[in-house]
Design an enzyme around this catalytic site. Structure first.
Site, PDB file in Angstrom:
ATOM      1  N   CYS A 119       0.833  -1.196   0.000  1.00 23.10           N
ATOM      2  CA  CYS A 119       0.000   0.000   0.000  1.00 23.10           C
ATOM      3  C   CYS A 119       0.874   1.254   0.000  1.00 23.10           C
ATOM      4  O   CYS A 119       0.623   2.201  -0.740  1.00 23.10           O
ATOM      5  CB  CYS A 119      -0.919  -0.018   1.218  1.00 23.10           C
ATOM      6  SG  CYS A 119      -2.100   1.350   1.281  1.00 23.10           S
ATOM      7  N   CYS A 216      -5.629  -3.140   7.527  1.00 20.66           N
ATOM      8  CA  CYS A 216      -6.881  -2.399   7.695  1.00 20.66           C
ATOM      9  C   CYS A 216      -8.074  -3.064   7.021  1.00 20.66           C
ATOM     10  O   CYS A 216      -9.204  -2.875   7.457  1.00 20.66           O
ATOM     11  CB  CYS A 216      -6.699  -0.977   7.165  1.00 20.66           C
ATOM     12  SG  CYS A 216      -6.225  -0.884   5.423  1.00 20.66           S
TER      13      CYS A 216
END
Length: 381
Positions: A119, A216
């Site tokens: 990410c 997440c």
């Protein structure tokens, strides 16, 4: 911690900041919110940017996530509180393709992925970096706990955070030199408790908001459910075998196992505890052995990103985010451990340090056992 302890040098921009523009990556958490508030107090023009990475409806009730529905509202509320502009950009499809799909495919290939690094490499830094440039910003500031130190050559170096319990340098090893020159990490020298104190002093609505979980997009730590959505074949079973190839039982899919795992094997009546030593995706086999079979003497690294300067080969290496750095030597793409290391898994990263400075790192493509022939491991009499 007094706000007066923070000054323009925190953003490492020369001259008065009144004519500067700072873009802050705002996830909706306390760390990035404090960075935005500190930036606003310098007199610079500050723009908060949040990347929406999930479907708004599906994400709004997900606890411990970032870049989701509630977090976007929190970021917007902070921006209003401190009086800065705030923009939300929809990167859901990009995130799904570059991070979530990669996460699933890595598990299916028998590797242990680190989606936080992917990410940062893609959506968080590459794309956000381009957005900040397009907005005409002098720098992009984030709430990561790492330190940016300017070397004698004028180029930025990446160093571990002052608070070792919060250090995030392992997850940022793939940051490029050009990105590092543009990035700023104002919280790298602070302990987390002080950051919350600053948030409370300013009156930020997220001052006591819990930290987000490491991954997440994985609700309740259920990796398998996420992988199944991307790869319906994720539950294909196979044999559990020992290091000599003897079948000991059956498993319900490689996605339920990682190298070093002991629990969940459901193998009874054995003389000693067994651990997952290797995942063979081609044959769908889970290979298990005693703890000594986990000993790794070397690792082959792929896609090495180098941030250090002159390098003599000896370094400290960190092969898991929560592991302590150990003595090692890098020879080409081969990382040699001074002492056998345990729990080293393909798909993870090996991050190299010289003291607190991050030299760089690479992806662990393959491990080399510290035992010449692991198949000759026998249980003690």
């Amino acid at each position: 911690m007094s706000l007066s302890a923070h000054h323009e040098a925190d953003f490492q921009l020369e001259g008065p900041l009144s004519g500067r523009k700072i873009v802050v990556a705002m996830s909706g958490g306390v760390d990035s919110s404090v960075v935005a508030a500190l930036a606003a107090r310098t007199g610079a023009e500050v723009i908060g940017v949040t990347l929406q990475l999930y479907d708004h409806g599906a994400a709004v009730k997900r606890a411990g996530s970032c870049c989701a529905g509630q977090d976007i509202r929190d970021a917007r509320a902070v921006a209003e509180r401190i009086g800065i502009a705030h923009y939300v950009f929809d990167y859901e499809s990009r995130f799904r393709e570059s991070v979530i799909a990669d996460f699933a495919n890595e598990y299916m290939a028998g590797r242990t992925p680190i989606p936080c690094v992917k990410c940062n490499m893609g959506v968080k830094f590459t794309d956000l970096f381009a957005l900040a440039r397009d907005l005409g910003a002098d720098c992009l500031a984030t709430g990561h706990y790492v330190r940016r130190v300017v070397g004698a050559d004028g180029r930025a170096q990446l160093h571990r955070a002052a608070d070792p319990a919060r250090d995030q340098s392992y997850f940022l090893f793939a940051t490029t030199q050009d990105q590092l020159d543009y990035l700023r990490f104002p919280l790298g020298g602070l302990p987390k408790g002080h950051v919350r104190e600053i948030a409370a002093q300013i009156g930020l609505p997220v001052a006591m908001k819990p930290d987000s979980q490491d991954i997440c997009f994985v609700p309740d730590g259920d990796y398998a459910s996420v992988v199944r959505k991307v790869r319906p074949d994720a539950d294909a079973g196979g044999d559990i075998v020992d290091v000599e190839g003897r079948v000991l039982g059956q498993h319900k899919g490689l996605i339920h196992y990682t190298v070093g795992q002991r629990k969940g094997l459901e193998l009874g009546g054995l003389p000693e505890p067994l651990y997952v030593v290797k995942l063979d995706a081609a044959s769908r086999r889970v290979i298990v052995g005693p703890k000594r079979a986990l000993a790794v003497g070397a690792a082959l690294l792929a896609d090495i990103n180098w941030l250090g300067g002159d390098f003599a080969g000896a370094c400290m290496a960190k092969v898991r985010s929560l592991a302590k750095p150990v003595s090692a030597k890098l020879e080409g793409d081969r990382l040699l451990f001074e002492n056998p290391e345990y729990g080293v898994a393909p798909g993870q990263a090996a991050v190299l340090y010289d003291g607190d400075r991050v030299l760089g790192g690479g992806w662990i493509a393959e491990t080399v056992s510290a035992i010449p022939d692991p198949s000759h491991i026998h249980s003690p009499a």
